[in-house]
Design a protein around this motif. Structure first.
Motif, mmCIF file in Angstrom:
data_model
loop_
_atom_site.group_PDB
_atom_site.id
_atom_site.type_symbol
_atom_site.label_atom_id
_atom_site.label_comp_id
_atom_site.label_asym_id
_atom_site.label_seq_id
_atom_site.Cartn_x
_atom_site.Cartn_y
_atom_site.Cartn_z
ATOM 1 N N MET A 274 0.845 -1.181 0.000
ATOM 2 C CA MET A 274 0.000 0.000 0.000
ATOM 3 C C MET A 274 0.884 1.236 0.000
ATOM 4 S SD MET A 274 -1.481 0.417 3.849
ATOM 5 C CE MET A 274 -0.381 0.290 5.225
ATOM 6 N N LYS A 275 0.346 2.328 -0.492
ATOM 7 C CA LYS A 275 1.068 3.605 -0.492
ATOM 8 C C LYS A 275 0.417 4.534 0.517
ATOM 9 C CE LYS A 275 2.712 3.396 -5.198
ATOM 10 N NZ LYS A 275 2.757 4.022 -6.516
ATOM 11 N N ILE A 276 1.243 5.118 1.382
ATOM 12 C CA ILE A 276 0.768 6.127 2.322
ATOM 13 C C ILE A 276 1.715 7.319 2.246
ATOM 14 C CG2 ILE A 276 -0.381 4.517 3.899
ATOM 15 C CD1 ILE A 276 1.983 4.701 5.750
ATOM 16 N N THR A 277 1.218 8.461 2.619
ATOM 17 C CA THR A 277 2.034 9.670 2.626
ATOM 18 C C THR A 277 2.474 9.919 4.062
ATOM 19 O OG1 THR A 277 0.773 10.553 0.768
ATOM 20 C CG2 THR A 277 2.109 12.115 2.041
ATOM 21 N N VAL A 278 3.790 9.988 4.255
ATOM 22 C CA VAL A 278 4.359 10.221 5.582
ATOM 23 C C VAL A 278 5.154 11.520 5.520
ATOM 24 C CG1 VAL A 278 5.854 9.314 7.410
ATOM 25 C CG2 VAL A 278 4.518 7.738 5.988
ATOM 26 N N ALA A 279 4.731 12.505 6.302
ATOM 27 C CA ALA A 279 5.400 13.803 6.337
ATOM 28 C C ALA A 279 5.576 14.371 4.931
ATOM 29 C CB ALA A 279 6.733 13.696 7.064
ATOM 30 N N GLY A 280 4.533 14.217 4.115
ATOM 31 C CA GLY A 280 4.544 14.798 2.789
ATOM 32 C C GLY A 280 5.200 13.971 1.694
ATOM 33 N N LYS A 281 5.729 12.801 2.031
ATOM 34 C CA LYS A 281 6.385 11.951 1.045
ATOM 35 C C LYS A 281 5.616 10.643 0.889
ATOM 36 C CE LYS A 281 10.965 13.765 1.926
ATOM 37 N NZ LYS A 281 12.311 13.494 2.391
ATOM 38 N N VAL A 282 5.306 10.275 -0.357
ATOM 39 C CA VAL A 282 4.599 9.025 -0.622
ATOM 40 C C VAL A 282 5.578 7.871 -0.460
ATOM 41 C CG1 VAL A 282 3.329 7.675 -2.327
ATOM 42 C CG2 VAL A 282 2.991 10.155 -2.195
ATOM 43 N N LYS A 283 5.180 6.877 0.336
ATOM 44 C CA LYS A 283 6.035 5.725 0.611
ATOM 45 C C LYS A 283 5.232 4.452 0.462
ATOM 46 C CE LYS A 283 9.154 8.205 3.646
ATOM 47 N NZ LYS A 283 9.967 8.104 4.846
ATOM 48 N N GLU A 284 5.921 3.367 0.161
ATOM 49 C CA GLU A 284 5.288 2.053 -0.013
ATOM 50 C C GLU A 284 5.548 1.218 1.239
ATOM 51 O OE1 GLU A 284 3.217 -0.610 -2.599
ATOM 52 O OE2 GLU A 284 4.113 1.226 -3.377
ATOM 53 N N TYR A 285 4.473 0.644 1.796
ATOM 54 C CA TYR A 285 4.575 -0.228 2.960
ATOM 55 C C TYR A 285 3.690 -1.439 2.758
ATOM 56 C CZ TYR A 285 6.997 3.383 5.589
ATOM 57 O OH TYR A 285 7.913 4.295 6.016
ATOM 58 N N GLU A 286 3.937 -2.476 3.555
ATOM 59 C CA GLU A 286 3.120 -3.684 3.466
ATOM 60 C C GLU A 286 1.718 -3.415 4.017
ATOM 61 O OE1 GLU A 286 5.115 -3.773 7.517
ATOM 62 O OE2 GLU A 286 5.792 -3.318 5.496
ATOM 63 N N ASP A 287 0.739 -4.124 3.470
ATOM 64 C CA ASP A 287 -0.637 -4.014 3.958
ATOM 65 C C ASP A 287 -0.696 -4.429 5.425
ATOM 66 O OD1 ASP A 287 -1.536 -3.199 1.492
ATOM 67 O OD2 ASP A 287 -2.247 -5.175 0.881
ATOM 68 N N GLY A 288 -1.606 -3.815 6.175
ATOM 69 C CA GLY A 288 -1.795 -4.174 7.577
ATOM 70 C C GLY A 288 -0.904 -3.425 8.542
ATOM 71 N N LEU A 289 -0.040 -2.549 8.036
ATOM 72 C CA LEU A 289 0.854 -1.764 8.897
ATOM 73 C C LEU A 289 0.026 -0.874 9.811
ATOM 74 C CD1 LEU A 289 3.965 -0.974 9.182
ATOM 75 C CD2 LEU A 289 3.330 1.026 7.831
ATOM 76 N N ASN A 290 0.419 -0.806 11.085
ATOM 77 C CA ASN A 290 -0.289 0.094 11.998
ATOM 78 C C ASN A 290 0.616 1.255 12.404
ATOM 79 O OD1 ASN A 290 1.306 -0.698 14.273
ATOM 80 N ND2 ASN A 290 -0.062 -2.400 14.700
ATOM 81 N N VAL A 291 0.085 2.198 13.162
ATOM 82 C CA VAL A 291 0.832 3.402 13.529
ATOM 83 C C VAL A 291 2.068 3.059 14.354
ATOM 84 C CG1 VAL A 291 0.718 5.580 14.812
ATOM 85 C CG2 VAL A 291 -1.200 4.888 13.372
ATOM 86 N N THR A 292 1.943 2.137 15.296
ATOM 87 C CA THR A 292 3.093 1.746 16.118
ATOM 88 C C THR A 292 4.226 1.211 15.240
ATOM 89 O OG1 THR A 292 1.654 1.229 17.990
ATOM 90 C CG2 THR A 292 3.859 0.274 18.024
ATOM 91 N N GLN A 293 3.889 0.362 14.290
ATOM 92 C CA GLN A 293 4.902 -0.193 13.385
ATOM 93 C C GLN A 293 5.500 0.893 12.500
ATOM 94 O OE1 GLN A 293 2.147 -2.989 11.747
ATOM 95 N NE2 GLN A 293 3.065 -4.730 12.845
ATOM 96 N N LEU A 294 4.671 1.827 12.042
ATOM 97 C CA LEU A 294 5.167 2.921 11.210
ATOM 98 C C LEU A 294 6.142 3.790 11.991
ATOM 99 C CD1 LEU A 294 5.080 4.411 8.498
ATOM 100 C CD2 LEU A 294 3.184 5.761 9.432
ATOM 101 N N ILE A 295 5.841 4.065 13.248
ATOM 102 C CA ILE A 295 6.745 4.849 14.094
ATOM 103 C C ILE A 295 8.117 4.168 14.157
ATOM 104 C CG2 ILE A 295 7.193 5.497 16.507
ATOM 105 C CD1 ILE A 295 4.168 6.163 16.689
ATOM 106 N N GLU A 296 8.133 2.851 14.315
ATOM 107 C CA GLU A 296 9.393 2.099 14.349
ATOM 108 C C GLU A 296 10.114 2.185 13.004
ATOM 109 O OE1 GLU A 296 9.056 -1.944 15.661
ATOM 110 O OE2 GLU A 296 7.931 -1.369 17.449
ATOM 111 N N LYS A 297 9.405 1.937 11.916
ATOM 112 C CA LYS A 297 10.012 1.932 10.583
ATOM 113 C C LYS A 297 10.555 3.304 10.193
ATOM 114 C CE LYS A 297 7.462 -1.939 8.637
ATOM 115 N NZ LYS A 297 8.589 -2.802 8.336
ATOM 116 N N GLU A 298 9.910 4.353 10.657
ATOM 117 C CA GLU A 298 10.335 5.715 10.344
ATOM 118 C C GLU A 298 11.370 6.249 11.336
ATOM 119 O OE1 GLU A 298 9.508 7.870 7.714
ATOM 120 O OE2 GLU A 298 8.733 6.015 6.828
ATOM 121 N N ASN A 299 11.765 5.436 12.304
ATOM 122 C CA ASN A 299 12.759 5.840 13.313
ATOM 123 C C ASN A 299 12.410 7.187 13.949
ATOM 124 O OD1 ASN A 299 14.474 3.555 13.024
ATOM 125 N ND2 ASN A 299 15.233 4.445 11.121
#
Length: 67
Positions: free
Chosen positions: A1-26
Motif C-alpha cells: 500500500m502507499k501512504i504519505t508520511v510527512a509529505g512523502k509518498v512511501k510504499e509499505y506492506e498491507d496491515g501496517l499500523n501506527v506503532t509499526q510505522l513509528i518504528e520503521k520511520e525511526n
C-alpha cells in the motif's frame, strides 16, 4: 500500500499500523509524538489499528516554553 508520511509518498506492506510505522520511520522520542492520520489526531490507544492505502500520516511534537 502507499501512504504519505510527512509529505512523502512511501510504499509499505498491507496491515501496517501506527506503532509499526513509528518504528520503521525511526521517529525520535516516540513516547512524546502526536500522530495525525488524514488530518485527525489519533489516540495512543488506537495506534494498533491498521493504516489504509492512501492515508496521510504526520508526526507532530508540541513544545512548551516561552516567557
Amino acid at each position: 500500500m502507499k501512504i504519505t508520511v510527512a509529505g512523502k509518498v512511501k510504499e509499505y506492506e498491507d496491515g501496517l499500523n501506527v506503532t509499526q510505522l513509528i518504528e520503521k520511520e525511526n521517529v525520535e522520542t516516540p513516547e512524546y509524538v502526536t500522530v495525525s492520520v488524514n488530518d485527525e489526531f489519533i489516540e495512543k490507544a488506537d495506534f494498533d489499528k491498521a493504516l489504509k492505502d492512501g492515508d496521510e500520516v504526520e508526526f507532530l511534537y508540541f513544545m512548551g516554553g516561552g516567557r
